[in-house]
Design an enzyme around this catalytic site. Structure first.
Site, PDB file in Angstrom:
ATOM      1  N   HIS A 297      26.425  18.471 -37.909  1.00  0.00           N
ATOM      2  CA  HIS A 297      26.287  20.571 -38.435  1.00  0.00           C
ATOM      3  C   HIS A 297      25.046  20.636 -37.541  1.00  0.00           C
ATOM      4  O   HIS A 297      24.657  21.789 -37.685  1.00  0.00           O
ATOM      5  CB  HIS A 297      26.435  20.505 -39.850  1.00  0.00           C
ATOM      6  CG  HIS A 297      26.948  20.319 -40.804  1.00  0.00           C
ATOM      7  ND1 HIS A 297      27.141  18.609 -41.720  1.00  0.00           N
ATOM      8  CD2 HIS A 297      28.564  20.500 -40.934  1.00  0.00           C
ATOM      9  CE1 HIS A 297      28.667  18.751 -42.305  1.00  0.00           C
ATOM     10  NE2 HIS A 297      28.935  19.190 -41.544  1.00  0.00           N
TER      11      HIS A 297
ATOM     12  N   GLU B 198      24.867  23.437 -41.305  1.00  0.00           N
ATOM     13  CA  GLU B 198      24.150  24.966 -39.864  1.00  0.00           C
ATOM     14  C   GLU B 198      23.336  25.320 -39.331  1.00  0.00           C
ATOM     15  O   GLU B 198      22.764  25.434 -38.689  1.00  0.00           O
ATOM     16  CB  GLU B 198      25.660  24.235 -39.201  1.00  0.00           C
ATOM     17  CG  GLU B 198      25.804  25.470 -37.604  1.00  0.00           C
ATOM     18  CD  GLU B 198      27.560  25.571 -37.158  1.00  0.00           C
ATOM     19  OE1 GLU B 198      26.709  26.374 -36.144  1.00  0.00           O
ATOM     20  OE2 GLU B 198      28.071  25.471 -37.830  1.00  0.00           O
TER      21      GLU B 198
END
Length: 323
Positions: A78, A130
């Site tokens: 991520h 993320e």
């Protein structure tokens, strides 16, 4: 269940190139340096994958304080903020970055445009690693919007240099709706040359759009923390097809299939094919008698591994058992 029940497998489904690469980085690090290998956050959002790697010697942590001096550390697929990258380097860890290259592309774009004086609107889900990693590329100047309503509340310092970036695992349709609202309010906003939503997310959602009208129910294999898996379930529901997401075959409920002649089956980009097979076997045990795979795109994308993780004389991929 009726004896005529059929399972239709979505194509494509399951692992994408970024997930393949991330898992392979951890497995190669374990093979080369021995256990333990420390991983900052779940390498990908899938319970089975994480438990499989734990059993092999990976230790998943959230805080760098939990990593001993001199240890090998892997950043998850991520991505991480600049602050975490810099702290890890300062502490002298042996670092391998498993950030998906498509997420890295967003980070590079943010850094480049920031140097040119741009502020950013990021379309994404608050708290997702993320999103935290991308927003953490800068100290300030990135404004997160989760829905159309948020767009009206954004207050950038200036609007002449404003760019939009997107979490890579969003619903394509939802992101487009929010982007249209951004463009309506900020007509000069700069869009990415290529959309940030990754090819695998797009392809899996497109496959569910084709699958849903052909079936009476859609089962999505994926963990609750997986953004792209959740979006697949939502796509099916928006098309009027009942849908459930399961982390494993044990979570299937027999009553879901009552009176359903055709079952659609797909998997998020972080879900291994072994789970799809187990779910399929469970549905067969409940009465399904045939399986077919729908026509769909064949993905050939492969991302290179970081330097330092080549294993001499290796044959095959360490993660074949998960495919």
């Amino acid at each position: 269940m009726t004896l005529s029940q059929e399972i239709i497998l979505a194509e494509p489904r399951g692992f994408c190139a970024g997930v393949d690469r991330a898992i392979e980085i951890v497995e190669r690090a374990l093979a080369k340096f021995g256990r333990p290998i420390y991983v900052r956050h779940e390498i990908v959002h899938n319970t089975y994958v994480v438990n499989d790697l734990k059993a092999k010697g990976a230790i998943f942590i959230e805080e760098l304080d939990d990593v001993p001096a001199g240890a090998t550390l892997v950043f998850s697929a991520h991505g991480v903020s600049k602050a975490i990258q810099e702290e890890a380097q300062r502490r002298g860890f042996h670092i391998f970055d498993a950030t998906c290259p498509l997420v890295t592309k967003v980070h590079v774009e943010v850094a480049k445009l920031h140097r040119e004086g741009f502020e950013f609107i990021m379309i994404g889900h608050k708290g997702h690693p993320e999103v935290e990693g991308t927003m953490g590329q800068l100290d300030s100047g990135i404004h997160l919007v989760e829905d159309v309503e948020d767009v009206a509340r954004v207050a950038p310092a200036q609007t002449t240099k404003l760019a939009v970036v997107t979490q890579t695992t969003l619903s394509v349709d939802d992101a487009a709706e929010i982007l249209n609202a951004v463009k309506a309010r900020f007509p000069q906003v700069r869009e990415p040359k290529q959309q940030d939503i990754c090819y695998a997310t797009q392809n899996r959602q497109d496959a569910v759009k084709l699958l849903s009208p052909q079936v009476d129910i859609v089962i999505v294999v994926g963990s609750p923390t997986s953004s792209n898996s959740n979006r697949l379930r939502e796509v099916a529901i928006k098309l009027g097809t009942p849908s459930h997401m399961v982390d494993s075959a044990e979570e299937l409920e027999p009553e879901w299939f009552a009176g359903k002649a055709r079952v659609g089956l797909t998997a998020g980009a972080s879900a291994p094919e072994i789970l799809v097979r187990q779910v399929m076997d469970r549905i067969k045990a409940l009465g399904a008698i045939s399986v077919r795979t729908m026509d769909g795109l064949s993905e050939t994308v492969k991302f290179p591994l970081p330097k330092g993780l080549r294993i001499e004389g290796e044959t095959g991929s360490p993660i074949e058992h998960l495919r």
